[in-house]
Write a protein that holds these residues in place. Structure first.
Motif, PDB file in Angstrom:
ATOM      1  N   GLN A   1     -55.061  41.226 -20.776  1.00 14.98           N
ATOM      2  CA  GLN A   1     -56.506  41.461 -20.852  1.00 14.98           C
ATOM      3  C   GLN A   1     -56.899  42.770 -21.536  1.00 14.98           C
ATOM      4  O   GLN A   1     -57.924  42.834 -22.196  1.00 14.98           O
TER       5      GLN A   1
ATOM      6  N   SER B   1     -52.480  35.589 -18.656  1.00 19.41           N
ATOM      7  CA  SER B   1     -53.837  36.110 -18.813  1.00 19.41           C
ATOM      8  C   SER B   1     -54.062  37.514 -18.239  1.00 19.41           C
ATOM      9  O   SER B   1     -54.548  38.398 -18.942  1.00 19.41           O
ATOM     10  N   PRO B   2     -53.698  37.775 -16.961  1.00 15.11           N
ATOM     11  CA  PRO B   2     -53.968  39.113 -16.416  1.00 15.11           C
ATOM     12  C   PRO B   2     -53.198  40.214 -17.144  1.00 15.11           C
ATOM     13  O   PRO B   2     -53.652  41.355 -17.211  1.00 15.11           O
TER      14      PRO B   2
ATOM     15  N   SER C   1     -60.874  34.747 -18.599  1.00 20.46           N
ATOM     16  CA  SER C   1     -60.792  35.955 -17.783  1.00 20.46           C
ATOM     17  C   SER C   1     -59.431  36.032 -17.138  1.00 20.46           C
ATOM     18  O   SER C   1     -58.620  35.118 -17.228  1.00 20.46           O
ATOM     19  N   ALA C   2     -59.174  37.137 -16.447  1.00 22.72           N
ATOM     20  CA  ALA C   2     -57.898  37.307 -15.763  1.00 22.72           C
ATOM     21  C   ALA C   2     -57.929  36.625 -14.409  1.00 22.72           C
ATOM     22  O   ALA C   2     -56.932  36.542 -13.727  1.00 22.72           O
ATOM     23  N   LYS C   3     -59.109  36.149 -14.017  1.00 20.90           N
ATOM     24  CA  LYS C   3     -59.250  35.707 -12.628  1.00 20.90           C
ATOM     25  C   LYS C   3     -59.138  34.202 -12.427  1.00 20.90           C
ATOM     26  O   LYS C   3     -59.128  33.730 -11.294  1.00 20.90           O
ATOM     27  N   VAL C   4     -59.084  33.445 -13.551  1.00 18.04           N
ATOM     28  CA  VAL C   4     -59.012  31.996 -13.398  1.00 18.04           C
ATOM     29  C   VAL C   4     -57.694  31.605 -12.734  1.00 18.04           C
ATOM     30  O   VAL C   4     -56.622  32.019 -13.163  1.00 18.04           O
ATOM     31  N   LYS C   5     -57.799  30.885 -11.647  1.00 18.49           N
ATOM     32  CA  LYS C   5     -56.581  30.433 -10.959  1.00 18.49           C
ATOM     33  C   LYS C   5     -56.535  28.900 -10.981  1.00 18.49           C
ATOM     34  O   LYS C   5     -57.563  28.246 -10.834  1.00 18.49           O
TER      35      LYS C   5
END
Lengths: 216, 107
Positions: free
Chosen positions: A81, A77-78, B29-33
């Motif tokens: 983006q 995911s990161p 999102s990039a922040k989901v952990k």
């Protein structure tokens, strides 16, 4: 990509062979491959559909098998983006054990996220080509192989080959033995619901085996 | 034979569900952990579900070889499992199993 191909080719061949063995048409086989693109869940689905299992059992079983993609997707995911939607979609669609393994092995070598995505997409295209060709080859073999060879037996064999590398210590082995025994006991439940029940009980056992001191 | 309608409903639902699993976190999102505890539990999924396919399929199969009580598939599976533990080879495990079962049932 080459080092992981030996794991994909026999597995794709089994997928193609069991599809032929289940009297699925070439179009059915290829289209399932193209839209699901997740070997273990596809083989499981074919096996369950042969016995006309309940739809929710087929779908839920496949999705439980594919739940691990959530972890890979979180790792990817990161990195994706900043990419356009089409690339994000393609990247997501191509999340597999192998693409994740290749990506994480090379993680430190990329200077930018964009470079990592380019590499990832390249390896996904290789994966797609290897996977589809081995499934088609397996399908052809399945249709022409002599009837005296029990092709359906390739399903349990391929699942053993998938399972063994995941048994990292005695806790995993205990869960696997538990699941084998319970699945035999629950085999008579209708519409193959015993499979789902076994999986949930197995996860529950794993939950207890791995809980830390101080947890409830 | 797998009925056409039944087949496509299953395959489409499986395809949509699988893409949802693959895409959900990327879309969010990039922040989901994901917590380490959950990650650990996820690694038990193969051990929980794969034997549930394998065990009944080989154990309840009515075989043809009398001196192993028709359980030749179970016998070969044990041997193939040992081979797999030793070699870690998918190809060797599958080829050995199919050939061994063929030989077992032909003689």
């Amino acid at each position: 990509m080459l080092p992981i191909a030996p794991g994909i080719i026999p597995f794709g061949a089994v997928m193609g062979t069991v599809s032929a063995d289940a009297h699925m048409s070439f179009f059915q086989t290829v289209s399932m491959n193209a839209i699901v693109f997740a070997g273990a869940s596809q083989i499981a689905a074919v096996e369950l559909m042969k016995y006309q299992a309940a739809i929710w059992v087929v779908v839920a079983t496949g999705l439980i098998i594919n739940l691990r993609f959530l972890l890979y997707s979180a790792a990817l995911s990161p990195v994706v983006q900043q990419e356009p939607f089409a690339k994000k979609l393609f990247s997501a669609f191509c999340v597999t054990d192998q693409s994740y393994a290749v990506m994480s092995a090379k993680q430190d070598k990329f200077r930018t996220n964009h470079e990592a995505v380019e590499f990832y997409i390249g390896s996904c295209v290789c994966m797609l080509i290897v996977w589809h060709s081995s499934v088609m080859a397996g399908y052809v073999f399945g249709n022409f192989a002599p009837k005296s060879i029990s092709l359906d037996y390739a399903i349990p064999l391929s699942f053993v080959a998938l399972l063994i590398p995941t048994l990292k210590n005695h806790k995993y082995i205990l869960v696997a033995i538990f699941s084998s025994v319970v699945s035999l006991l629950l085999n008579d439940l209708p519409y193959r619901t015993g499979l789902m029940a076994t999986a949930l009980l197995g996860i529950a056992v794993a939950y207890f085996l791995t809980r830390k001191k101080g947890d409830a | 034979m797998i009925p056409q309608g039944y087949y496509w409903v299953n395959v489409l639902l499986l395809a949509i569900g699988t893409l949802a699993i693959r895409g959900s976190i990327i879309a969010l999102s990039a922040k989901v952990k994901i917590s380490d505890r959950l990650k650990e539990l996820f690694t038990f999924i193969p051990a929980a579900i794969l034997p549930a396919f394998v065990a009944p399929a080989v154990f309840f199969h009515k075989g043809a070889v009398d001196w192993v009580f028709g359980k030749e598939r179970a016998v070969v599976l044990v041997l193939a499992t040992i081979l797999c533990v030793v070699t870690r080879s998918t190809l060797a495990t599958i080829v050995f199993g199919l050939v061994a079962l063929y030989l077992f049932t032909s003689f």
